[in-house]
Design a protein around this motif. Structure first.
Motif, PDB file in Angstrom:
ATOM      1  N   ARG A 206     -20.457   7.443   9.374  1.00 35.63           N
ATOM      2  CA  ARG A 206     -20.449   5.989   9.197  1.00 35.63           C
ATOM      3  C   ARG A 206     -19.922   5.633   7.807  1.00 35.63           C
ATOM      4  O   ARG A 206     -19.156   4.681   7.643  1.00 35.63           O
ATOM      5  N   ALA A 207     -20.330   6.392   6.808  1.00 30.97           N
ATOM      6  CA  ALA A 207     -19.839   6.162   5.444  1.00 30.97           C
ATOM      7  C   ALA A 207     -18.323   6.370   5.381  1.00 30.97           C
ATOM      8  O   ALA A 207     -17.604   5.606   4.719  1.00 30.97           O
ATOM      9  N   LEU A 208     -17.840   7.399   6.079  1.00 32.28           N
ATOM     10  CA  LEU A 208     -16.401   7.660   6.109  1.00 32.28           C
ATOM     11  C   LEU A 208     -15.648   6.483   6.718  1.00 32.28           C
ATOM     12  O   LEU A 208     -14.589   6.087   6.217  1.00 32.28           O
ATOM     13  N   LEU A 209     -16.166   5.907   7.799  1.00 27.04           N
ATOM     14  CA  LEU A 209     -15.505   4.783   8.455  1.00 27.04           C
ATOM     15  C   LEU A 209     -15.453   3.556   7.541  1.00 27.04           C
ATOM     16  O   LEU A 209     -14.424   2.858   7.484  1.00 27.04           O
ATOM     17  N   ILE A 210     -16.543   3.293   6.829  1.00 28.49           N
ATOM     18  CA  ILE A 210     -16.554   2.138   5.910  1.00 28.49           C
ATOM     19  C   ILE A 210     -15.558   2.355   4.778  1.00 28.49           C
ATOM     20  O   ILE A 210     -14.779   1.462   4.424  1.00 28.49           O
ATOM     21  N   LEU A 211     -15.568   3.561   4.195  1.00 30.43           N
ATOM     22  CA  LEU A 211     -14.616   3.894   3.138  1.00 30.43           C
ATOM     23  C   LEU A 211     -13.185   3.759   3.646  1.00 30.43           C
ATOM     24  O   LEU A 211     -12.287   3.276   2.941  1.00 30.43           O
ATOM     25  N   SER A 212     -12.970   4.158   4.894  1.00 27.79           N
ATOM     26  CA  SER A 212     -11.629   4.141   5.477  1.00 27.79           C
ATOM     27  C   SER A 212     -11.061   2.731   5.605  1.00 27.79           C
ATOM     28  O   SER A 212      -9.845   2.541   5.501  1.00 27.79           O
ATOM     29  N   LEU A 213     -11.914   1.746   5.838  1.00 27.78           N
ATOM     30  CA  LEU A 213     -11.431   0.371   5.996  1.00 27.78           C
ATOM     31  C   LEU A 213     -10.729  -0.107   4.730  1.00 27.78           C
ATOM     32  O   LEU A 213      -9.631  -0.680   4.790  1.00 27.78           O
ATOM     33  N   GLY A 214     -11.338   0.136   3.577  1.00 25.75           N
ATOM     34  CA  GLY A 214     -10.698  -0.250   2.318  1.00 25.75           C
ATOM     35  C   GLY A 214      -9.407   0.509   2.079  1.00 25.75           C
ATOM     36  O   GLY A 214      -8.418  -0.055   1.585  1.00 25.75           O
ATOM     37  N   PHE A 215      -9.408   1.796   2.423  1.00 26.96           N
ATOM     38  CA  PHE A 215      -8.205   2.631   2.289  1.00 26.96           C
ATOM     39  C   PHE A 215      -7.078   2.087   3.163  1.00 26.96           C
ATOM     40  O   PHE A 215      -5.911   2.037   2.747  1.00 26.96           O
ATOM     41  N   PHE A 216      -7.428   1.646   4.370  1.00 25.36           N
ATOM     42  CA  PHE A 216      -6.479   1.063   5.312  1.00 25.36           C
ATOM     43  C   PHE A 216      -5.822  -0.184   4.724  1.00 25.36           C
ATOM     44  O   PHE A 216      -4.598  -0.350   4.787  1.00 25.36           O
ATOM     45  N   ILE A 217      -6.607  -1.055   4.105  1.00 28.87           N
ATOM     46  CA  ILE A 217      -6.081  -2.283   3.510  1.00 28.87           C
ATOM     47  C   ILE A 217      -5.116  -1.958   2.371  1.00 28.87           C
ATOM     48  O   ILE A 217      -4.034  -2.551   2.253  1.00 28.87           O
ATOM     49  N   CYS A 218      -5.499  -1.000   1.528  1.00 30.71           N
ATOM     50  CA  CYS A 218      -4.626  -0.613   0.403  1.00 30.71           C
ATOM     51  C   CYS A 218      -3.270  -0.119   0.898  1.00 30.71           C
ATOM     52  O   CYS A 218      -2.223  -0.433   0.311  1.00 30.71           O
ATOM     53  N   TRP A 219      -3.269   0.643   1.999  1.00 36.08           N
ATOM     54  CA  TRP A 219      -2.013   1.168   2.511  1.00 36.08           C
ATOM     55  C   TRP A 219      -1.153   0.084   3.170  1.00 36.08           C
ATOM     56  O   TRP A 219       0.078   0.128   3.090  1.00 36.08           O
ATOM     57  N   ILE A 220      -1.774  -0.888   3.824  1.00 39.37           N
ATOM     58  CA  ILE A 220      -1.010  -2.009   4.389  1.00 39.37           C
ATOM     59  C   ILE A 220      -0.212  -2.706   3.280  1.00 39.37           C
ATOM     60  O   ILE A 220       0.952  -3.063   3.460  1.00 39.37           O
ATOM     61  N   ALA A 221      -0.876  -2.891   2.130  1.00 39.81           N
ATOM     62  CA  ALA A 221      -0.206  -3.532   1.001  1.00 39.81           C
ATOM     63  C   ALA A 221       0.872  -2.626   0.403  1.00 39.81           C
ATOM     64  O   ALA A 221       2.013  -3.048   0.187  1.00 39.81           O
ATOM     65  N   TYR A 222       0.526  -1.375   0.184  1.00 42.15           N
ATOM     66  CA  TYR A 222       1.441  -0.441  -0.503  1.00 42.15           C
ATOM     67  C   TYR A 222       2.731  -0.227   0.277  1.00 42.15           C
ATOM     68  O   TYR A 222       3.820  -0.157  -0.293  1.00 42.15           O
ATOM     69  N   VAL A 223       2.610  -0.142   1.602  1.00 41.70           N
ATOM     70  CA  VAL A 223       3.771   0.190   2.425  1.00 41.70           C
ATOM     71  C   VAL A 223       4.815  -0.924   2.434  1.00 41.70           C
ATOM     72  O   VAL A 223       5.967  -0.698   2.819  1.00 41.70           O
ATOM     73  N   GLN A 224       4.440  -2.127   1.985  1.00 44.63           N
ATOM     74  CA  GLN A 224       5.430  -3.211   1.908  1.00 44.63           C
ATOM     75  C   GLN A 224       6.568  -2.860   0.941  1.00 44.63           C
ATOM     76  O   GLN A 224       7.696  -3.320   1.110  1.00 44.63           O
ATOM     77  N   TRP A 225       6.265  -2.028  -0.042  1.00 43.38           N
ATOM     78  CA  TRP A 225       7.309  -1.604  -0.978  1.00 43.38           C
ATOM     79  C   TRP A 225       8.380  -0.768  -0.284  1.00 43.38           C
ATOM     80  O   TRP A 225       9.526  -0.722  -0.727  1.00 43.38           O
ATOM     81  N   GLN A 226       8.003  -0.098   0.788  1.00 38.56           N
ATOM     82  CA  GLN A 226       8.959   0.754   1.507  1.00 38.56           C
ATOM     83  C   GLN A 226       9.676  -0.009   2.616  1.00 38.56           C
ATOM     84  O   GLN A 226      10.625   0.513   3.200  1.00 38.56           O
ATOM     85  N   THR A 227       9.228  -1.217   2.931  1.00 40.76           N
ATOM     86  CA  THR A 227       9.770  -1.946   4.083  1.00 40.76           C
ATOM     87  C   THR A 227      10.253  -3.339   3.690  1.00 40.76           C
ATOM     88  O   THR A 227      11.418  -3.522   3.351  1.00 40.76           O
ATOM     89  N   THR A 228       9.367  -4.330   3.710  1.00 36.38           N
ATOM     90  CA  THR A 228       9.799  -5.711   3.463  1.00 36.38           C
ATOM     91  C   THR A 228      10.336  -5.913   2.046  1.00 36.38           C
ATOM     92  O   THR A 228      11.328  -6.613   1.846  1.00 36.38           O
ATOM     93  N   ILE A 229       9.689  -5.304   1.057  1.00 33.07           N
ATOM     94  CA  ILE A 229      10.169  -5.450  -0.319  1.00 33.07           C
ATOM     95  C   ILE A 229      11.503  -4.745  -0.497  1.00 33.07           C
ATOM     96  O   ILE A 229      12.376  -5.207  -1.241  1.00 33.07           O
ATOM     97  N   ALA A 230      11.686  -3.616   0.217  1.00 28.90           N
ATOM     98  CA  ALA A 230      12.982  -2.912   0.169  1.00 28.90           C
ATOM     99  C   ALA A 230      14.103  -3.836   0.629  1.00 28.90           C
ATOM    100  O   ALA A 230      15.159  -3.947  -0.015  1.00 28.90           O
ATOM    101  N   SER A 231      13.896  -4.520   1.745  1.00 24.56           N
ATOM    102  CA  SER A 231      14.911  -5.445   2.254  1.00 24.56           C
ATOM    103  C   SER A 231      15.054  -6.664   1.347  1.00 24.56           C
ATOM    104  O   SER A 231      16.155  -7.177   1.135  1.00 24.56           O
ATOM    105  N   TYR A 232      13.939  -7.115   0.781  1.00 23.12           N
ATOM    106  CA  TYR A 232      13.949  -8.275  -0.126  1.00 23.12           C
ATOM    107  C   TYR A 232      14.801  -7.992  -1.360  1.00 23.12           C
ATOM    108  O   TYR A 232      15.544  -8.869  -1.830  1.00 23.12           O
ATOM    109  N   THR A 233      14.717  -6.775  -1.882  1.00 24.75           N
ATOM    110  CA  THR A 233      15.542  -6.431  -3.049  1.00 24.75           C
ATOM    111  C   THR A 233      17.031  -6.478  -2.710  1.00 24.75           C
ATOM    112  O   THR A 233      17.855  -6.856  -3.547  1.00 24.75           O
ATOM    113  N   GLN A 234      17.364  -6.120  -1.451  1.00 21.30           N
ATOM    114  CA  GLN A 234      18.764  -6.208  -1.021  1.00 21.30           C
ATOM    115  C   GLN A 234      19.224  -7.660  -0.987  1.00 21.30           C
ATOM    116  O   GLN A 234      20.343  -7.987  -1.394  1.00 21.30           O
ATOM    117  N   ASP A 235      18.358  -8.545  -0.513  1.00 15.75           N
ATOM    118  CA  ASP A 235      18.702  -9.972  -0.455  1.00 15.75           C
ATOM    119  C   ASP A 235      18.900 -10.557  -1.846  1.00 15.75           C
ATOM    120  O   ASP A 235      19.657 -11.523  -2.022  1.00 15.75           O
TER     121      ASP A 235
END
Length: 387
Positions: A206-235
């Motif tokens: 249960r502790a692992l699952l709770i910890l994982s939720l925060g980790f999940f949110i951090c990765w959703i944000a971080y991955v934007q640098w590899q996707t939407t922000i990558a395309s934004y820099t091209q624009d």
């Protein structure tokens, strides 16, 4: 550090170098070269990461049952065959299918590398996980730097370089990793269905699952640098090779900044405190990027982001390892890696949809709000364990 840890560091750096020829440029290739929408590119990356999640869970379970050597050889073989096929077939349909297969193979490898580092150097603590994390980012620095310059000439060369580097990794594993294979205690092994057998296991999971939720949110944000922000820099008129420099700086800063991080982590009392501080730095980086329009602004935001990830990314698998009951190290590492992969899977889809429908600044504001969640999950995850 032991010799076996150095072999794991070298192998991780080589494997990630190969992957880094492709992953920072996936969105650019599908959107700018093949003419697909950001939402479509995000969907393909979602499938890639979805199969990587399957690989993470499968690789963690295999580690507990068969050991690290066989698990890593299997994952590396799958990724290698797909990478060589990609050198010949890279129109949108085969590109999508092969990207998914590479995700599966690499997903199997990732938790096995972390779990093997812990098993061959148990007294290393968070240093064992940090060493693999640093190796990953050394690979990012080398692969992203070379990949951006190669892509200026032809994406076909990128696919070839990826396949060749994957071959080097496969040969290294085949000839040097077998002595590191720790014999597993099959009586201690607990599979997913047996996970809740004891109160201690239930609380830890249960502790692992709770910890994982925060980790999940951090990765959703971080991955934007590899996707939407990558395309934004091209624009904004920032070229592909300059965008790749951002990831080179990211990787080099992580490698060269280790003496400073060692001092900081000696000062910070626990990995839990690392997550609090690192998450705050993540938040600052996205506040800063709201005003970014030039290459130098994005470079500054990347430096801030990198300092945050240097604290968060090694701390989470360390806590997962501390939570793992005996015989379940691989399973817990597979779980936490699959959660990170899930963030990388959902991030491009969510980000691509918001940018297509609204504006990238709407995405940034949403991420800033989401960053409140990791504070809560980090605070709450171990409360029942403490009691």
């Amino acid at each position: 550090m032991p010799r076996h840890i150095w072999l794991l560091i070298i192998g991780t750096a080589i494997q990630v170098t190969g992957a880094s020829f492709i992953w920072p440029l996936n969105t650019i290739y599908m959107h700018n070269e093949l003419g697909k929408s950001l939402a479509f590119a995000g969907f393909i990356l979602m499938l890639n990461q979805g199969f990587a999640i399957i690989g993470n869970l499968f690789g963690g379970v295999l580690f507990d049952k068969l050991g690290g050597y066989k698990t890593i050889v299997l994952g590396a073989s799958i990724a290698l065959v797909a990478a060589f096929t990609l050198t010949v077939f890279h129109s949108i349909l085969p590109y999508a299918v092969l990207l998914i297969i590479i995700g599966l193979g690499s997903g199997i490898v990732r938790p096995a590398m972390f779990a093997m580092a812990s098993s061959v150097w148990p007294e290393g603590g968070r240093r064992a996980f940090n060493s693999i994390y640093v190796a990953q980012n050394l690979g990012v620095a080398i692969g992203a730097s070379l990949g951006g310059f190669i892509a200026v000439y032809s994406f076909s060369y990128i696919f070839l370089a990826n396949a060749l580097v994957f071959t080097i990794f496969y040969l290294l594993v085949l000839f040097t990793y077998k002595p590191m294979n720790v014999k597993q205690n099959t009586h201690a092994y607990t599979n997913v269905l047996e996970q809740g057998r004891s109160i201690e296991n239930k609380r830890a999971f249960r502790a692992l699952l709770i910890l994982s939720l925060g980790f999940f949110i951090c990765w959703i944000a971080y991955v934007q640098w590899q996707t939407t922000i990558a395309s934004y820099t091209q624009d904004l008129g920032i070229s592909i090779d300059k965008y790749s420099i951002l990831w080179t700086v990211n990787g080099l800063l992580i490698v060269l900044g280790q003496p400073l991080i060692r001092v900081i982590t000696n000062w910070i009392p626990s990995p839990k405190q690392q997550i609090y501080i690192g998450n705050s730095i993540f938040l600052i980086s996205f506040i800063f990027i709201l005003q970014a329009e030039s290459f130098n602004s994005f470079l500054t935001a990347m430096i801030i982001l990198t300092i945050g990830e240097m604290l968060v990314w090694p701390a989470v698998p360390t806590l997962a390892n501390d939570l793992a009951p005996k015989g379940q190290t691989g399973f817990y590492q597979g779980m936490i890696n699959s959660v990170g992969t899930a963030g990388r899977m959902m991030g491009p889809v969510i980000g691509g949809f918001i940018v297509d429908q609204f504006h990238i600044h709407v995405l940034f504001y949403g991420i800033i709000i989401l960053f409140t969640i990791p504070y809560i999950t980090t605070y709450r995850y171990d409360r029942k364990l403490s009691k």
